[in-house]
Design a protein around this motif. Sequence first.
Motif, mmCIF file in Angstrom:
data_model
loop_
_atom_site.group_PDB
_atom_site.id
_atom_site.type_symbol
_atom_site.label_atom_id
_atom_site.label_comp_id
_atom_site.label_asym_id
_atom_site.label_seq_id
_atom_site.Cartn_x
_atom_site.Cartn_y
_atom_site.Cartn_z
ATOM 1 N N LEU A 56 0.704 -1.020 0.127
ATOM 2 C CA LEU A 56 0.031 0.066 0.096
ATOM 3 C C LEU A 56 0.871 1.320 0.156
ATOM 4 O O LEU A 56 0.765 2.167 -0.940
ATOM 5 C CB LEU A 56 -0.805 -0.070 1.355
ATOM 6 C CG LEU A 56 -2.138 1.051 1.423
ATOM 7 C CD1 LEU A 56 -3.042 1.063 0.197
ATOM 8 C CD2 LEU A 56 -2.766 1.187 2.590
ATOM 9 N N VAL A 57 1.704 1.276 0.974
ATOM 10 C CA VAL A 57 2.927 2.434 0.893
ATOM 11 C C VAL A 57 3.373 2.483 -0.314
ATOM 12 O O VAL A 57 3.666 3.585 -1.016
ATOM 13 C CB VAL A 57 3.763 2.151 2.062
ATOM 14 C CG1 VAL A 57 5.040 3.169 2.105
ATOM 15 C CG2 VAL A 57 3.130 2.287 3.405
ATOM 16 N N VAL A 58 3.901 1.603 -0.913
ATOM 17 C CA VAL A 58 4.645 1.380 -2.175
ATOM 18 C C VAL A 58 3.794 2.242 -3.254
ATOM 19 O O VAL A 58 4.222 2.894 -4.012
ATOM 20 C CB VAL A 58 5.267 -0.118 -2.518
ATOM 21 C CG1 VAL A 58 5.777 0.096 -4.158
ATOM 22 C CG2 VAL A 58 6.223 -0.471 -1.788
ATOM 23 N N VAL A 59 2.569 1.539 -3.377
ATOM 24 C CA VAL A 59 1.682 1.954 -4.339
ATOM 25 C C VAL A 59 1.308 3.554 -4.469
ATOM 26 O O VAL A 59 1.301 4.219 -5.332
ATOM 27 C CB VAL A 59 0.452 1.322 -4.307
ATOM 28 C CG1 VAL A 59 -0.712 2.181 -5.053
ATOM 29 C CG2 VAL A 59 0.462 0.011 -4.639
ATOM 30 N N VAL A 60 1.157 4.040 -3.087
ATOM 31 C CA VAL A 60 0.851 5.390 -2.735
ATOM 32 C C VAL A 60 2.054 6.314 -3.411
ATOM 33 O O VAL A 60 2.070 7.201 -3.872
ATOM 34 C CB VAL A 60 0.423 5.650 -1.426
ATOM 35 C CG1 VAL A 60 0.290 7.183 -1.181
ATOM 36 C CG2 VAL A 60 -1.128 4.881 -0.908
ATOM 37 N N PHE A 61 3.165 5.937 -2.515
ATOM 38 C CA PHE A 61 4.280 6.785 -3.030
ATOM 39 C C PHE A 61 4.946 6.703 -4.563
ATOM 40 O O PHE A 61 5.326 7.633 -4.754
ATOM 41 C CB PHE A 61 5.472 6.559 -1.781
ATOM 42 C CG PHE A 61 4.966 7.354 -0.647
ATOM 43 C CD1 PHE A 61 5.403 8.824 -0.512
ATOM 44 C CD2 PHE A 61 4.371 6.866 0.420
ATOM 45 C CE1 PHE A 61 5.403 9.191 0.626
ATOM 46 C CE2 PHE A 61 3.959 7.472 1.580
ATOM 47 C CZ PHE A 61 4.482 8.612 1.853
ATOM 48 N N SER A 62 4.742 5.497 -4.998
ATOM 49 C CA SER A 62 4.861 5.211 -6.375
ATOM 50 C C SER A 62 4.027 6.514 -7.264
ATOM 51 O O SER A 62 4.766 6.947 -8.218
ATOM 52 C CB SER A 62 4.378 3.764 -7.240
ATOM 53 O OG SER A 62 5.527 2.933 -6.283
ATOM 54 N N GLY A 63 2.729 6.555 -6.786
ATOM 55 C CA GLY A 63 1.746 7.453 -7.651
ATOM 56 C C GLY A 63 2.316 8.708 -7.234
ATOM 57 O O GLY A 63 2.353 9.527 -8.386
ATOM 58 N N MET A 73 10.157 16.175 -4.332
ATOM 59 C CA MET A 73 9.058 15.257 -3.604
ATOM 60 C C MET A 73 8.988 14.046 -4.462
ATOM 61 O O MET A 73 8.610 12.866 -3.569
ATOM 62 C CB MET A 73 7.387 16.005 -3.964
ATOM 63 C CG MET A 73 7.294 16.919 -2.782
ATOM 64 S SD MET A 73 5.414 17.341 -2.707
ATOM 65 C CE MET A 73 5.154 17.990 -1.097
ATOM 66 N N ARG A 74 9.149 13.872 -5.694
ATOM 67 C CA ARG A 74 9.317 12.581 -6.622
ATOM 68 C C ARG A 74 10.443 11.773 -5.977
ATOM 69 O O ARG A 74 10.406 10.784 -5.782
ATOM 70 C CB ARG A 74 9.648 13.031 -7.902
ATOM 71 C CG ARG A 74 8.233 13.808 -8.550
ATOM 72 C CD ARG A 74 8.567 13.690 -10.140
ATOM 73 N NE ARG A 74 7.485 14.018 -10.816
ATOM 74 C CZ ARG A 74 7.438 14.531 -12.201
ATOM 75 N NH1 ARG A 74 8.682 14.246 -12.985
ATOM 76 N NH2 ARG A 74 6.312 14.835 -12.973
#
Lengths: 190, 172
Positions: A56-63, A73-74
Amino acid sequence: MSEAPDDMTNPDFQNLWQSQPKEMTVMSLDQVHTRARAFKSQIQWRNRLEHAASALVVVVFSGYAIFLDPPLMRLGSILIVAATLLVSLILVVRGRAAPVSDGAEDCLDFHRRALIRQRNLLSSAWLWYVMPFVPGFVLFMIPAIQNSAGDKGVTVWIYLGIALVFFGGVIAVNLLGARGLQKEIDRLEG
Amino acid sequence: MTATAEQDRRYQEAAAEFGPALERLARGYEAHPERCRDLVQDIHVAVWKSLALFDGRCSTRTWVYRVAHNTATSHVLKERRRGAWVTLDAAAEINDGSDIEADTSHARALQKLMALIQSLEPSDRQIMLLYLEGLDAAAMAEITGLKSGHVATRIHRIKALLSRRFHAGGRS
């Protein structure tokens, strides 16, 4: 046990203890085999749950890494994703190293080993659980501070305070836990 | 006979001989009935697994008790209720407020004994449980890894503690 105890026997308490009614049925061999397999899948399920939280963390921060505008920020998002993957990997590796008992090891050695393992995990949590997230967090926050309205000095202190409370709190709780475990280890060895 | 068949045979013999003791042992570590049942089953599985490695370096009894106590210790360490545990010395200082008359009831006495055991630190709990199972000091030393002298000292404290709690109505 029917083994003849030595002169330390106190039949009252030993009889009281050993005369307890037996409540549980004996496990059949099939039940033991089934539970051994179930135990393995229970661990696999717990690992999946931990991986799902990380995912979940990976998906959100990948977004964020893809869609957020400020490059810092990227970059911060990418570092947070990397930190999440690293911590997940460490958890998997250390989970595999959890002490398993065999009868060749006496209780004192096993207990000491379990406590030392827990203590080491807690005392080094600042390094393997907190530090990986710090660079990404800092880079993620810089644009937020730069773009904030009002006194930037105050904003920096606010973010710094939040980071210190959060990261410092995690470190302090873990160190306190490690200290408590060390006391138990000292008592065992004393 | 394959390794697994040999392991199964050893387990069945161990379960038949030590099953009731393992159940009592689990009660000494876990008060909650459901979790206690789970712990008993976990202990049986741990014993079964471990017996694949049994090489006769110690008696089956020592092996089984070690695995059982180690599994139960892992269980209580995971539960993280260690803040409430006390040493034998500290337990001797606690006045549990019970009265002498009530302790004459078998069930009440067992309940009280169980509460006392569950309040002890794992290493003291191991000695207490092995003592109550009637093992001698040498066997306890082999299982726990404590020196015989330490075991004897702890048994002395256990007897004093039990005597104080049950025969003196909890007066400290």
